[in-house]
Design a protein around this motif. Sequence first.
Motif, PDB file in Angstrom:
ATOM      1  N   GLN A  17      -4.769 -36.746 -10.908  1.00 41.70           N
ATOM      2  CA  GLN A  17      -5.875 -37.003  -9.998  1.00 41.70           C
ATOM      3  C   GLN A  17      -5.495 -38.069  -8.974  1.00 41.70           C
ATOM      4  O   GLN A  17      -4.429 -38.696  -9.053  1.00 41.70           O
ATOM      5  CB  GLN A  17      -7.118 -37.430 -10.779  1.00 41.70           C
ATOM      6  N   THR A  18      -6.407 -38.275  -8.041  1.00 44.86           N
ATOM      7  CA  THR A  18      -6.207 -39.256  -6.968  1.00 44.86           C
ATOM      8  C   THR A  18      -7.181 -40.403  -7.147  1.00 44.86           C
ATOM      9  O   THR A  18      -8.342 -40.197  -7.532  1.00 44.86           O
ATOM     10  CB  THR A  18      -6.433 -38.598  -5.599  1.00 44.86           C
ATOM     11  N   THR A  20      -8.395 -44.195  -5.190  1.00 47.13           N
ATOM     12  CA  THR A  20      -8.282 -45.101  -4.042  1.00 47.13           C
ATOM     13  C   THR A  20      -8.896 -46.444  -4.398  1.00 47.13           C
ATOM     14  O   THR A  20     -10.068 -46.508  -4.778  1.00 47.13           O
ATOM     15  CB  THR A  20      -8.975 -44.519  -2.803  1.00 47.13           C
ATOM     16  N   ARG A  64       4.159 -41.800  -4.015  1.00 47.36           N
ATOM     17  CA  ARG A  64       2.808 -41.440  -4.473  1.00 47.36           C
ATOM     18  C   ARG A  64       1.802 -42.534  -4.126  1.00 47.36           C
ATOM     19  O   ARG A  64       0.601 -42.348  -4.255  1.00 47.36           O
ATOM     20  CB  ARG A  64       2.809 -41.216  -5.984  1.00 47.36           C
ATOM     21  N   LYS A  78      -3.964 -45.997  -2.179  1.00 44.03           N
ATOM     22  CA  LYS A  78      -4.215 -44.692  -2.759  1.00 44.03           C
ATOM     23  C   LYS A  78      -3.039 -44.287  -3.636  1.00 44.03           C
ATOM     24  O   LYS A  78      -1.861 -44.453  -3.248  1.00 44.03           O
ATOM     25  CB  LYS A  78      -4.422 -43.646  -1.666  1.00 44.03           C
ATOM     26  N   GLN A  80      -1.609 -40.930  -5.435  1.00 42.53           N
ATOM     27  CA  GLN A  80      -1.803 -39.486  -5.427  1.00 42.53           C
ATOM     28  C   GLN A  80      -0.476 -38.753  -5.575  1.00 42.53           C
ATOM     29  O   GLN A  80       0.394 -38.897  -4.693  1.00 42.53           O
ATOM     30  CB  GLN A  80      -2.471 -39.064  -4.110  1.00 42.53           C
ATOM     31  N   PRO A  81      -0.267 -37.978  -6.627  1.00 44.84           N
ATOM     32  CA  PRO A  81      -1.113 -37.881  -7.817  1.00 44.84           C
ATOM     33  C   PRO A  81      -0.792 -38.998  -8.793  1.00 44.84           C
ATOM     34  O   PRO A  81       0.348 -39.463  -8.874  1.00 44.84           O
ATOM     35  CB  PRO A  81      -0.700 -36.528  -8.399  1.00 44.84           C
TER      36      PRO A  81
END
Lengths: 115, 114
Positions: A17-18, A20, A64, A78, A80-81
């Motif tokens: 998942q991401t 932030t 990432r 952030k 991700q992933p």
Amino acid sequence: EAGVTQFPSHSVIEKGQTVTLRCDPISGHDNLYWYRRVMGKEIKFLLHFVKESKQDESGMPNNRFLAERTGGTYSTLKVQPAELEDSGVYFCASSQAGRRSEKLFFGSGTQLSVL
Amino acid sequence: DQQVKQNSPSLSVQEGRISILNCDYTNSMFDYFLWYKKYPAEGPTFLISISSIKDKNEDGRFTVFLNKSAKHLSLHIVPSQPGDSAVYFCAASARFRNDYKLSFGAGTTVTVRA
């Protein structure tokens, strides 16, 4: 005067998942830093902004991770992933405008847990 | 690799006694050293610092000693108080190289017993 504010204080996400993370530095602080502490180990430098420019991003683990500081105010980080090894406490810190100093003001951190 | 090492993860001391926290570093480029204090659920806060041109700096109950030849510094807290119970981080930077980012140790958890 408000200190360094970080949001959220905790985040639990699944692998892939991401997430932030947000940091609001002390008003007028041009220098903004991201640090991370993993599993009770040392606090590690990730990157340093001066206003909206990345001054030093030598500590970023891999691509990432993406940090931004649009407009030179708040910053986001952030992931991700997300991977399991990204779990840890992410600290944001700021210091006075135009001054090179190690006397940083830290936020309370975001505890990130990747399951 | 870890350039700042705090080999004692924890320290328990009686109120009123001296707390001695130790820190070793490997990077000979470091020329400025700091101690930060951290309470649970809070970020680290600056406590005291020392430049490599000095061997001692004192601020109230807190004194930092630097031994450059041994690449070792220590923090003395005298007398220890219950409010001193926290995690203490040693940190270093290389100012003369215009490198102000901090390298931290893993921290020492101090518990002051009443």
